[in-house]
Design an enzyme around this catalytic site. Structure first.
Site, PDB file in Angstrom:
ATOM      1  N   ASP A   6     -11.616   2.409   3.774  1.00  0.00           N
ATOM      2  CA  ASP A   6     -11.896   0.970   3.671  1.00  0.00           C
ATOM      3  C   ASP A   6     -13.391   0.710   3.479  1.00  0.00           C
ATOM      4  O   ASP A   6     -13.792  -0.377   3.062  1.00  0.00           O
ATOM      5  CB  ASP A   6     -11.470   0.268   4.978  1.00  0.00           C
ATOM      6  CG  ASP A   6     -10.215  -0.554   4.830  1.00  0.00           C
ATOM      7  OD1 ASP A   6      -9.940  -1.032   3.715  1.00  0.00           O
ATOM      8  OD2 ASP A   6      -9.515  -0.732   5.846  1.00  0.00           O
ATOM      9  N   GLN A  56      -5.123  -1.771   9.477  1.00  0.00           N
ATOM     10  CA  GLN A  56      -4.921  -3.074   8.845  1.00  0.00           C
ATOM     11  C   GLN A  56      -5.486  -4.180   9.747  1.00  0.00           C
ATOM     12  O   GLN A  56      -5.191  -4.240  10.940  1.00  0.00           O
ATOM     13  CB  GLN A  56      -3.422  -3.309   8.584  1.00  0.00           C
ATOM     14  CG  GLN A  56      -3.122  -4.561   7.791  1.00  0.00           C
ATOM     15  CD  GLN A  56      -3.670  -4.530   6.360  1.00  0.00           C
ATOM     16  OE1 GLN A  56      -3.741  -3.488   5.732  1.00  0.00           O
ATOM     17  NE2 GLN A  56      -4.059  -5.687   5.859  1.00  0.00           N
ATOM     18  N   LYS A 110       0.851  -1.202   0.000  1.00  0.00           N
ATOM     19  CA  LYS A 110       0.000   0.000   0.000  1.00  0.00           C
ATOM     20  C   LYS A 110       0.881   1.246   0.000  1.00  0.00           C
ATOM     21  O   LYS A 110       0.610   2.224  -0.709  1.00  0.00           O
ATOM     22  CB  LYS A 110      -0.929  -0.011   1.224  1.00  0.00           C
ATOM     23  CG  LYS A 110      -2.074  -0.995   1.086  1.00  0.00           C
ATOM     24  CD  LYS A 110      -2.852  -1.226   2.367  1.00  0.00           C
ATOM     25  CE  LYS A 110      -3.896  -2.331   2.150  1.00  0.00           C
ATOM     26  NZ  LYS A 110      -4.543  -2.808   3.376  1.00  0.00           N
TER      27      LYS A 110
END
Ligand code: GUN
Length: 279
Positions: free
Chosen positions: A120, A97, A53
């Site tokens: 997200d 995460q 990422k």
């Protein structure tokens, strides 16, 4: 006839090029899209995902900061960091995460993120907005899957779409996105009595079960578009949830693993972060 292989890597690269141009435009207007990633602990897969990422942000021109915290970090410390990032104007997107270590409440962390920075799309506000078809952050993997299906030229409207897997991250949102695009959606899962009965009817088959090679060629309708979301390590080799070798002989189009859905997930994250920066 063997299926067309859907090259997620090439499609992701093409989209990232367009995103880089968008970022350059924003920068010319004085806005640098910024993404913050929080990684707690030493999960090897998570470390790789986060590194990828970070690299993608660099490639496309986003500002990124990665907060790598030790396994011993308390929930309060994570929540404090999220609160700080919520207030930070140069950060437009925040990603925690997953999975988090067991002593940290995942739900509390997700709900602590400002929904306008939830790139997200996991915050209940964004989940709810997706459900009712309002503008929201769409979860990255489902968004990438739709992009792949559309670019393959597969009609979604009126199609029989079967989703195997019902997770909050992939199965449920991808089903919702397909339904919004007027597919007839069936969701299968570990308790489905006759999986093959459903999968054989699918014009579009999305498999996100987390079980290696659970879908074989004989379970696929000839000509179907097959999207394999699985990432399983078997004898040191990465394999999907679809048995590629038998499926490729039956399907009309199919994603490989690796190089299918994976590269699209990060690309959609960048897209969401840029959208967040636009405000
Ligand atoms: N872990 C595995 N997939 C994801 C994802 O899409 N987002 C986050 N935050 N964690 C993940």
């Amino acid at each position: 006839m063997a299926a067309k292989i859907i090259d997620g890597k090439a499609i992701a690269e093409e989209i990232q090029k367009a995103l880089a141009a968008e970022v350059a435009d924003l920068k010319a207007k004085g806005v640098v899209p910024g993404l913050a990633v929080i990684l707690v602990g030493d999960n090897p897969a998570s470390k790789t995902y986060v590194r990828n990422k970070e690299k993608a942000c660099q490639r496309v021109g986003l500002y990124s900061e990665v907060h790598r915290l030790p396994e011993s970090t308390s929930q309060e410390e994570v929540l404090d960091l999220i609160a700080t990032l919520n207030r930070k104007p140069e950060i437009h997107g925040i990603l925690v995460q997953l999975p988090l270590p067991d002593h940290i409440d995942q739900k509390a962390c997700i709900e602590a993120i400002d929904p306008s920075k939830d790139v997200d799309g996991f915050h209940p506000v964004n989940v709810g907005r997706l459900q009712i078809g309002e503008k929201c952050f769409v979860p990255c993997t489902p968004n990438g899957i739709i992009e792949l299906i559309e670019r393959t030229g597969t009609p979604i409207k009126g199609a029989e779409a079967v989703v195997v897997g019902r997770s909050n991250i992939v199965g449920k949102p991808v089903g919702m996105l397909l339904m919004h695009r007027h597919a007839t959606v069936t969701t299968c899962h570990s308790r489905t009595r006759d999986l093959a009965f459903h999968t054989k009817r699918a014009d579009i088959l999305v498999v996100a079960m987390g079980k290696p090679k659970v879908i074989t060629g004989d379970m696929i309708k000839p000509g179907a578009t097959v999207i394999d979301v699985g990432i399983n390590s078997v004898d040191g080799k990465l394999v999907g949830d679809v048995d590629f070798d038998s499926a490729v002989e039956v399907a009309g189009a199919i994603t490989p693993v690796p190089g299918g859905v994976g590269p699209m997930t990060i690309t959609m994250l960048l897209k969401n972060a840029i959208e967040a920066a636009r405000g």
